[in-house]
Design a protein around this motif. Structure first.
Motif, PDB file in Angstrom:
ATOM      1  N   LEU A 243     -10.812  -4.041  -1.510  1.00  0.00           N
ATOM      2  CA  LEU A 243     -11.479  -2.745  -1.466  1.00  0.00           C
ATOM      3  C   LEU A 243     -11.208  -2.126  -0.101  1.00  0.00           C
ATOM      4  O   LEU A 243     -11.529  -2.717   0.930  1.00  0.00           O
ATOM      5  N   HIS A 244     -10.607  -0.954  -0.119  1.00  0.00           N
ATOM      6  CA  HIS A 244     -10.346  -0.254   1.137  1.00  0.00           C
ATOM      7  C   HIS A 244     -11.194   1.006   1.193  1.00  0.00           C
ATOM      8  O   HIS A 244     -11.685   1.474   0.173  1.00  0.00           O
ATOM      9  N   SER A 245     -11.301   1.556   2.380  1.00  0.00           N
ATOM     10  CA  SER A 245     -11.973   2.855   2.491  1.00  0.00           C
ATOM     11  C   SER A 245     -10.930   3.938   2.289  1.00  0.00           C
ATOM     12  O   SER A 245     -10.602   4.702   3.185  1.00  0.00           O
ATOM     13  N   SER A 246     -10.380   3.964   1.104  1.00  0.00           N
ATOM     14  CA  SER A 246      -9.353   4.959   0.815  1.00  0.00           C
ATOM     15  C   SER A 246      -9.490   5.378  -0.632  1.00  0.00           C
ATOM     16  O   SER A 246     -10.105   4.674  -1.432  1.00  0.00           O
ATOM     17  N   PRO A 247      -8.931   6.520  -0.992  1.00  0.00           N
ATOM     18  CA  PRO A 247      -9.069   6.955  -2.379  1.00  0.00           C
ATOM     19  C   PRO A 247      -8.305   6.088  -3.372  1.00  0.00           C
ATOM     20  O   PRO A 247      -8.518   6.211  -4.566  1.00  0.00           O
TER      21      PRO A 247
ATOM     22  N   PRO B  77     -26.901   4.370   0.276  1.00  0.00           N
ATOM     23  CA  PRO B  77     -26.458   4.352   1.664  1.00  0.00           C
ATOM     24  C   PRO B  77     -26.395   5.759   2.245  1.00  0.00           C
ATOM     25  O   PRO B  77     -25.929   6.685   1.585  1.00  0.00           O
TER      26      PRO B  77
ATOM     27  N   ARG C 255      -5.438   0.623  -5.369  1.00  0.00           N
ATOM     28  CA  ARG C 255      -4.298  -0.289  -5.501  1.00  0.00           C
ATOM     29  C   ARG C 255      -4.066  -1.016  -4.190  1.00  0.00           C
ATOM     30  O   ARG C 255      -4.177  -0.420  -3.121  1.00  0.00           O
ATOM     31  N   ASP C 256      -3.713  -2.268  -4.304  1.00  0.00           N
ATOM     32  CA  ASP C 256      -3.289  -3.018  -3.131  1.00  0.00           C
ATOM     33  C   ASP C 256      -2.219  -3.991  -3.578  1.00  0.00           C
ATOM     34  O   ASP C 256      -2.440  -4.755  -4.515  1.00  0.00           O
ATOM     35  N   PRO C 257      -1.059  -3.978  -2.938  1.00  0.00           N
ATOM     36  CA  PRO C 257       0.016  -4.870  -3.392  1.00  0.00           C
ATOM     37  C   PRO C 257      -0.352  -6.342  -3.320  1.00  0.00           C
ATOM     38  O   PRO C 257       0.191  -7.153  -4.049  1.00  0.00           O
ATOM     39  N   LYS C 258      -1.314  -6.663  -2.456  1.00  0.00           N
ATOM     40  CA  LYS C 258      -1.680  -8.085  -2.328  1.00  0.00           C
ATOM     41  C   LYS C 258      -2.460  -8.598  -3.530  1.00  0.00           C
ATOM     42  O   LYS C 258      -2.566  -9.802  -3.722  1.00  0.00           O
TER      43      LYS C 258
END
Lengths: 337, 173
Positions: free
Chosen positions: A182-186, A98, A189-192
């Motif tokens: 998946l987030h655009s962050s370093p 990409p 982790r996600d609590p969900k």
């Protein structure tokens, strides 16, 4: 050397007014005696400055000297890459990952943007809009095909005997679901992502009437009668593994509790039933009396019809339909219809 | 015009008004209000008389045209439902923009576009060809190295160059 300098300082005025031109000539004509002459020159110029030259007072600011305009050098640039690309090149190697759009690499005459009045839409050169939007130039069909081929060696065949949903449900009745984010962050982790859902069809559990009734009372609205599905959601622990274990624990406990019959459960009266049960009801007794009076057994189909009509009348309430059904069933048993 | 012209004013009020005026004790208290200036100015440029103000495509389209005619300069997932690290991302983006504009001094002719995917930050933009290519390569590596060190994630610069500032001008107003 020293006497020479002294002699120079004592030079006459005539000598001091030696013109610039003459001095230059002197420099040129006698390079061999350079030291001698330069000493003369310094002494002379010092004397002139002391005697005659005054600093001029400049009024109205300093005059701006026009500087010659700087010539912009042309930066040597390579021709755009797409001009050097062969038409049968492998695009997957040109654009392997990409990347923001680059007009010199992409050999397409794309345009993007709202056209200004009387103009065409902005072309690809210097077009920031094309660089903003995500592109899929790295995922062309041949590249996807190649990646799938490369991934094939990690795949295993679909297990035999699990071709359709019925077979899958039979062998694997419990479904566990969890989501990863998946987030655009370093951070990954996600609590969900700790939330785990367990789904199981009640028909795949080995339950009798009492156990089923008790299980439904225990689970409350976690049971969906439309799909016969029991759903347990666990989100109280911080890790999904813990929640998964808790789901398994809950299902085990629920099942074993449902199978148990506590001593106080025998105290349940007929009136405590949440639904009307025809078996063992006064209605059944009445039917037996009628049959005895008639002297012949009532046909099985008629009994079933009557049973359903009575149960419906009690469970769904009295309305025209249920009453009509009941009337019909009763008349059939009585032999009037 | 006397007060009797105002038929709808209750008698009691009139009396009170007369009393105040007569005694000279007209109340000075009161809330001074002005109409709200509903002026929207951000992202809008003044039209010149000789139509000499150059605008890029980004400038020519007002903020209300975002997602219609132009797209965002920042792409990330913080504004989605349950998006994470929104304040951190905003501050980082401000920092990246300032750093890029300062490092590539007077070279950027577009906005700095910041696109985030997972932990990767991709910075795009259009730059003038006013410095030697070798210096540009140095700046690319320098920015990538320093930003990835500060932001603790891989940073990629995707720069496009134009020969002249005028080639990104969309229209003159």
């Amino acid at each position: 050397m020293i006497p020479v300098v002294e002699a120079a300082s004592k030079m006459s005025l005539k000598c001091r007014l030696f013109s610039e031109f003459a001095r230059q000539q002197l420099f040129r004509s006698s390079p061999a005696c350079g030291l001698h002459i330069s000493a003369t020159y310094y002494a002379e110029s010092k004397a002139v400055a002391e005697d005659e030259e005054f600093r001029t007072l400049e009024l109205g600011g300093r005059k701006i000297q026009r500087r010659a305009q700087r010539i912009q050098r042309e930066m040597p640039t390579l021709p755009p890459r797409y001009k050097r690309q062969a038409t049968d090149q492998d695009w997957g190697n040109v654009w392997p990952a990409p990347r923001s759009f680059h007009p010199a690499t992409v050999p397409l005459a794309v345009r993007q943007g709202y056209p200004a009045k009387g103009q065409a839409p902005p072309d690809k050169w210097g077009n920031a809009e094309l660089m903003k939007i995500p592109n899929f130039l790295h995922l062309t069909p041949p590249v996807i095909e190649r990646q799938c081929e490369a991934l094939k060696k990690f795949c295993t065949p679909w297990p035999a005997g699990l071709e359709n949903t019925e077979k899958q449900e039979k062998h694997f009745p419990v479904t566990m679901t969890k989501s990863s984010y998946l987030h655009s962050s370093p951070s990954i982790r996600d609590p969900k992502s700790r939330i785990v859902t367990l789904k199981v069809h009640l028909r795949s559990l080995d339950l009798d009437t009492h156990a089923r009734d008790k299980l439904l009372r225990l689970v409350g609205d976690r049971y969906d009668p439309a799909t016969d599905c029991l759903t347990l959601v666990a989100d109280r622990c911080p890790l999904s593994q813990q929640n998964r274990d808790y789901c398994h624990y809950l299902l085990t406990v629920l099942y074993n509790e449902a199978l148990k019959t506590e001593p106080w459960e025998h105290e349940k009266e007929v009136t405590d039933n949440e639904r009307y049960v025809w078996q063992g009801s006064p209605s059944e007794a009445a039917l037996k009396v009628i049959a005895a009076a008639k002297g012949e057994p009532v046909p099985e189909a008629d009994v079933e019809k009557y049973r359903d009509a009575v149960a419906e009348l009690h469970n769904e309430g009295e309305d025209e339909t249920t009453l009509a059904k009941y009337r019909e069933a009763v008349m059939k048993i009585a032999g009037i219809a | 015009m006397s007060l009797s012209h105002f038929k709808h004013i209750p008698k009691a009020w009139t009396n009170q008004w007369l009393l105040r005026n007569a005694v000279g004790l007209q109340s000075t208290c009161g809330l001074h209000t002005t109409p709200a200036a509903c002026k929207v100015q951000s992202g809008r440029y003044k039209v010149t008389t000789d139509r000499s103000r150059p605008l890029t495509y980004e400038m020519a389209n007002q903020p209300c045209q975002i997602a219609h005619r132009k797209s965002w300069n920042t792409w990330n997932t913080t504004s989605l439902l349950d998006g994470q690290r929104e304040p951190e991302t905003v501050v980082e983006d401000i920092f990246i923009r300032k750093f890029m504009n300062g490092t590539w001094h007077d070279l950027f002719v577009s906005e700095v576009i910041i696109k985030r995917q997972h932990n990767m930050i991709r910075i795009a933009g259009i730059v003038q060809q006013r410095i030697a290519a070798r210096k540009m390569y140095f700046l690319i590596g320098y920015c990538e190295e320093l930003l990835s060190y500060w932001l603790k994630c891989p940073v990629k610069l995707e720069i496009q160059t134009v020969t002249d500032k005028k080639s990104v001008i969309y229209k003159y107003i």
